[in-house]
Every structure is written in structure tokens, then in C-alpha cells.
Scaffold this motif. Structure first.
Motif, PDB file in Angstrom:
ATOM      1  N   SER A  45       5.366  -6.950 -11.464  1.00 20.92           N
ATOM      2  CA  SER A  45       4.131  -7.048 -11.149  1.00 20.92           C
ATOM      3  C   SER A  45       3.358  -6.355 -10.010  1.00 20.92           C
ATOM      4  O   SER A  45       2.499  -6.145 -10.050  1.00 20.92           O
ATOM      5  N   TRP A  46       4.495  -5.669  -9.432  1.00 28.84           N
ATOM      6  CA  TRP A  46       3.911  -5.075  -8.023  1.00 28.84           C
ATOM      7  C   TRP A  46       4.553  -3.379  -8.066  1.00 28.84           C
ATOM      8  O   TRP A  46       4.594  -2.826  -7.105  1.00 28.84           O
ATOM      9  N   GLN A  47       5.146  -3.159  -9.196  1.00 37.12           N
ATOM     10  CA  GLN A  47       5.455  -1.694  -9.398  1.00 37.12           C
ATOM     11  C   GLN A  47       4.181  -0.613  -9.054  1.00 37.12           C
ATOM     12  O   GLN A  47       4.562   0.507  -8.606  1.00 37.12           O
ATOM     13  N   TRP A  48       3.009  -1.102  -9.117  1.00 37.88           N
ATOM     14  CA  TRP A  48       1.968   0.132  -8.617  1.00 37.88           C
ATOM     15  C   TRP A  48       2.061   0.314  -7.188  1.00 37.88           C
ATOM     16  O   TRP A  48       1.523   1.400  -6.672  1.00 37.88           O
ATOM     17  N   LEU A  49       2.600  -0.898  -6.321  1.00 37.51           N
ATOM     18  CA  LEU A  49       2.792  -0.441  -4.936  1.00 37.51           C
ATOM     19  C   LEU A  49       3.737   0.785  -4.721  1.00 37.51           C
ATOM     20  O   LEU A  49       3.644   1.346  -3.578  1.00 37.51           O
ATOM     21  N   GLY A  50       4.412   1.082  -5.609  1.00 38.41           N
ATOM     22  CA  GLY A  50       5.361   2.556  -5.500  1.00 38.41           C
ATOM     23  C   GLY A  50       4.763   3.626  -5.900  1.00 38.41           C
ATOM     24  O   GLY A  50       5.598   4.668  -6.385  1.00 38.41           O
ATOM     25  N   SER A  51       3.418   3.670  -6.186  1.00 36.72           N
ATOM     26  CA  SER A  51       2.860   4.836  -7.001  1.00 36.72           C
ATOM     27  C   SER A  51       2.364   5.678  -5.668  1.00 36.72           C
ATOM     28  O   SER A  51       2.039   5.418  -4.589  1.00 36.72           O
ATOM     29  N   LEU A  52       2.103   6.885  -6.011  1.00 39.32           N
ATOM     30  CA  LEU A  52       1.814   8.002  -5.066  1.00 39.32           C
ATOM     31  C   LEU A  52       0.330   7.516  -4.410  1.00 39.32           C
ATOM     32  O   LEU A  52       0.104   7.815  -3.296  1.00 39.32           O
ATOM     33  N   THR A  53      -0.484   6.949  -5.223  1.00 36.77           N
ATOM     34  CA  THR A  53      -2.039   6.455  -4.799  1.00 36.77           C
ATOM     35  C   THR A  53      -1.665   5.393  -3.677  1.00 36.77           C
ATOM     36  O   THR A  53      -2.362   5.458  -2.794  1.00 36.77           O
ATOM     37  N   ALA A  54      -0.935   4.580  -3.998  1.00 37.99           N
ATOM     38  CA  ALA A  54      -0.689   3.528  -2.983  1.00 37.99           C
ATOM     39  C   ALA A  54      -0.106   3.941  -1.648  1.00 37.99           C
ATOM     40  O   ALA A  54      -0.562   3.794  -0.745  1.00 37.99           O
ATOM     41  N   VAL A  55       0.965   4.952  -1.722  1.00 35.28           N
ATOM     42  CA  VAL A  55       1.593   5.513  -0.704  1.00 35.28           C
ATOM     43  C   VAL A  55       0.245   6.133   0.205  1.00 35.28           C
ATOM     44  O   VAL A  55       0.351   6.110   1.445  1.00 35.28           O
ATOM     45  N   ILE A  56      -0.411   6.974  -0.370  1.00 36.04           N
ATOM     46  CA  ILE A  56      -1.356   7.705   0.274  1.00 36.04           C
ATOM     47  C   ILE A  56      -2.554   6.694   0.862  1.00 36.04           C
ATOM     48  O   ILE A  56      -2.853   6.779   2.205  1.00 36.04           O
ATOM     49  N   THR A  57      -2.906   5.726   0.067  1.00 35.96           N
ATOM     50  CA  THR A  57      -3.737   4.799   0.625  1.00 35.96           C
ATOM     51  C   THR A  57      -3.283   3.863   1.851  1.00 35.96           C
ATOM     52  O   THR A  57      -3.991   3.746   2.981  1.00 35.96           O
ATOM     53  N   MET A  58      -1.942   3.633   1.852  1.00 33.99           N
ATOM     54  CA  MET A  58      -1.225   3.038   2.679  1.00 33.99           C
ATOM     55  C   MET A  58      -1.208   3.642   4.098  1.00 33.99           C
ATOM     56  O   MET A  58      -1.158   3.306   5.161  1.00 33.99           O
ATOM     57  N   GLY A  59      -0.806   5.018   3.736  1.00 39.81           N
ATOM     58  CA  GLY A  59      -0.852   5.900   4.970  1.00 39.81           C
ATOM     59  C   GLY A  59      -1.906   6.074   5.828  1.00 39.81           C
ATOM     60  O   GLY A  59      -1.976   5.936   6.765  1.00 39.81           O
ATOM     61  N   VAL A  60      -2.900   6.291   5.117  1.00 43.15           N
ATOM     62  CA  VAL A  60      -4.375   6.289   5.794  1.00 43.15           C
ATOM     63  C   VAL A  60      -4.751   5.091   6.353  1.00 43.15           C
ATOM     64  O   VAL A  60      -5.125   4.941   7.594  1.00 43.15           O
ATOM     65  N   ALA A  61      -4.682   3.781   5.909  1.00 42.84           N
ATOM     66  CA  ALA A  61      -4.781   2.719   6.506  1.00 42.84           C
ATOM     67  C   ALA A  61      -3.895   2.351   7.510  1.00 42.84           C
ATOM     68  O   ALA A  61      -4.303   1.850   8.531  1.00 42.84           O
ATOM     69  N   THR A  62      -2.778   2.901   7.704  1.00 37.57           N
ATOM     70  CA  THR A  62      -1.698   2.789   8.794  1.00 37.57           C
ATOM     71  C   THR A  62      -2.093   3.491   9.939  1.00 37.57           C
ATOM     72  O   THR A  62      -2.288   3.036  11.282  1.00 37.57           O
ATOM     73  N   ALA A  63      -2.503   4.745   9.589  1.00 37.71           N
ATOM     74  CA  ALA A  63      -3.062   5.663  10.614  1.00 37.71           C
ATOM     75  C   ALA A  63      -4.432   5.042  11.289  1.00 37.71           C
ATOM     76  O   ALA A  63      -4.471   4.999  12.588  1.00 37.71           O
ATOM     77  N   VAL A  64      -5.266   4.606  10.539  1.00 37.73           N
ATOM     78  CA  VAL A  64      -6.479   4.049  11.240  1.00 37.73           C
ATOM     79  C   VAL A  64      -6.252   2.734  12.050  1.00 37.73           C
ATOM     80  O   VAL A  64      -6.881   2.569  13.024  1.00 37.73           O
ATOM     81  N   GLU A  65      -5.399   1.998  11.244  1.00 35.88           N
ATOM     82  CA  GLU A  65      -4.945   0.712  12.201  1.00 35.88           C
ATOM     83  C   GLU A  65      -4.342   1.128  13.493  1.00 35.88           C
ATOM     84  O   GLU A  65      -4.474   0.332  14.497  1.00 35.88           O
ATOM     85  N   ILE A  66      -3.478   2.009  13.623  1.00 35.80           N
ATOM     86  CA  ILE A  66      -2.647   2.389  14.787  1.00 35.80           C
ATOM     87  C   ILE A  66      -3.599   2.871  15.772  1.00 35.80           C
ATOM     88  O   ILE A  66      -3.403   2.467  16.982  1.00 35.80           O
ATOM     89  N   PHE A  67      -4.324   3.690  15.317  1.00 37.75           N
ATOM     90  CA  PHE A  67      -5.226   4.275  16.318  1.00 37.75           C
ATOM     91  C   PHE A  67      -6.333   3.170  16.595  1.00 37.75           C
ATOM     92  O   PHE A  67      -6.510   3.466  17.992  1.00 37.75           O
ATOM     93  N   GLY A  68      -6.593   2.443  15.815  1.00 37.81           N
ATOM     94  CA  GLY A  68      -7.587   1.529  16.426  1.00 37.81           C
ATOM     95  C   GLY A  68      -7.051   0.442  17.208  1.00 37.81           C
ATOM     96  O   GLY A  68      -7.873   0.109  18.266  1.00 37.81           O
ATOM     97  N   TYR A  69      -5.784   0.289  17.501  1.00 37.35           N
ATOM     98  CA  TYR A  69      -5.289  -0.552  18.651  1.00 37.35           C
ATOM     99  C   TYR A  69      -5.267   0.348  20.021  1.00 37.35           C
ATOM    100  O   TYR A  69      -4.939  -0.343  20.733  1.00 37.35           O
ATOM    101  N   TYR A  70      -5.567   1.465  20.022  1.00 39.90           N
ATOM    102  CA  TYR A  70      -5.504   2.227  21.351  1.00 39.90           C
ATOM    103  C   TYR A  70      -7.040   2.314  22.031  1.00 39.90           C
ATOM    104  O   TYR A  70      -7.047   2.791  22.962  1.00 39.90           O
TER     105      TYR A  70
END
Length: 192
Positions: A45-70
Motif C-alpha cells: 500500500s505504500w509503493q507510492w513512497l518510492g516514486s520520484l514525486t515522493a522523493v522530490i516532495t520529501m527532499g523539499v520538505a526536508t530542506a525547509v525543516e532543517i533550515f527552519g531549525y536554524y
């Protein structure tokens, strides 16, 4: 062999859930990348998490989160929002990584082990950040943010590539948290 695979997937999920306690999106990005590169098998049920769209979305969210903690005032706000998000994400990473179990068992394990682990780690990390803000006027918060991001990164990659090591690191983290609170409790108790 099947029981060993289930145990390994449980270790993988618990390690990722602990990493989620430090950074919500970073472990999700690592899991998404691992699914995309077919390093691990995601739950059907979670195969979508391995899609390119998910990778890009998680990458952007990760960058925003990490930057926000500074950003000194934003880091405490992020911690307030991140506690329920970490609990949810910790549950979901366990569901995404456990295969070949009934949904009732999978979700029960995910809520208790995944959500519980992520919430416990995030709660302690948030307390450390509040203490840092109160005692150093926020000047030590960027150092704390860097340490938390490093721990989340190590836990996330260890979970993917060496799940047993990740599980041992999680047990060690809980042991250190327990020892810290035990010492803190001794300091607060008045002499009898």
C-alpha cells in the motif's frame, strides 16, 4: 526465514521512527530514496513512497525543516508542530516497512512501537531545545539542531542498510534518556 525478515523490517521501522523523532521529513526522504532505488521493499500500500514525486516532495520538505531549525524563534515553533507530526510519521514509517503481517498486527505494532518511539524521542528533543533556549537565550540552538540532524541522518541510513545496528542505537538512546531522568530525579529529591 520469513520471521527473520519480519524482525528485520520491524528493526528498520523502529530505527526510522526514532530518526523521525529528531527530524520528521529526513527519515521519510531516506525511506523514499531507498524505495525509489529499490534498496528495500515497501509495503504494497505504500509503493507510492518510492516514486520520484515522493522523493522530490520529501527532499523539499526536508530542506525547509532543517533550515527552519536554524532560526531561533522558529525552532521552538517547529517543535510544537513536530510532536504530533513525528508521532504520525513514526507510525507510518513502521506501516510502510512491515510486510507479510495482518493489517491488525501491523497497525498495532506501528502505533505502539513506531508512534511511541517517535513521540518519546521528539518529546525529549523538544525539552532539550526549550532548556537550551532558556539557558543560552537560543545561542546554543543551532548546535543542537546540527546534532539532531546528524543523529537523524545516521539513524535513517543505519535503518536502511544495517537495521539491527539502528535498533541497538535506539535502545542505547532510550537507555541514555532513562539515565538522564534518573539523575535528574535524584537531584530533585530532598535528602531524607
Amino acid at each position: 526465514m520469513e520471521n527473520l525478515e519480519i524482525l528485520i523490517s520491524l528493526f528498520l521501522g523502529i530505527g526510522l521512527a526514532a530518526a523521525v523523532g529528531f527530524r520528521v521529513f529526513l527519515p521519510l526522504l531516506v525511506l523514499s530514496l531507498a524505495g525509489y532505488c529499490e534498496v528495500i521493499t515497501l509495503n504494497e500500500s505504500w509503493q507510492w513512497l518510492g516514486s520520484l514525486t515522493a522523493v522530490i516532495t520529501m527532499g523539499v520538505a526536508t530542506a525547509v525543516e532543517i533550515f527552519g531549525y536554524y532560526i531561533p524563534w522558529l525552532d521552538n515553533l517547529l517543535d510544537t508542530i513536530a510532536l504530533p507530526l513525528a508521532t504520525l510519521a513514526g507510525t507510518l514509517v513502521l506501516v510502510a516497512t512491515i510486510t507479510d503481517l495482518s493489517p491488525v498486527v501491523t497497525w498495532t505494532l506501528a502505533i505502539i512501537a513506531g508512534g511511541g518511539t517517535a513521540a518519546a524521542i521528539k518529546g525529549n528533543a523538544s525539552a532539550a531545545r526549550l532548556t537550551s533556549t532558556a539557558t543560552t537565550a537560543g545561542t546554543a540552538n543551532p548546535i543542537l539542531a546540527t546534532v539532531e540532524t546528524a543523529i537523524a541522518t545516521v539513524l535513517a541510513f543505519a535503518s536502511i542498510f544495517i537495521p539491527i545496528l539502528a535498533f541497538i542505537l535506539v535502545v542505547l538512546l532510550f537507555f541514555l534518556i532513562f539515565r538522564f531522568y534518573k539523575k535528574l530525579r535524584k537531584k530533585r529529591l530532598p535528602p531524607a
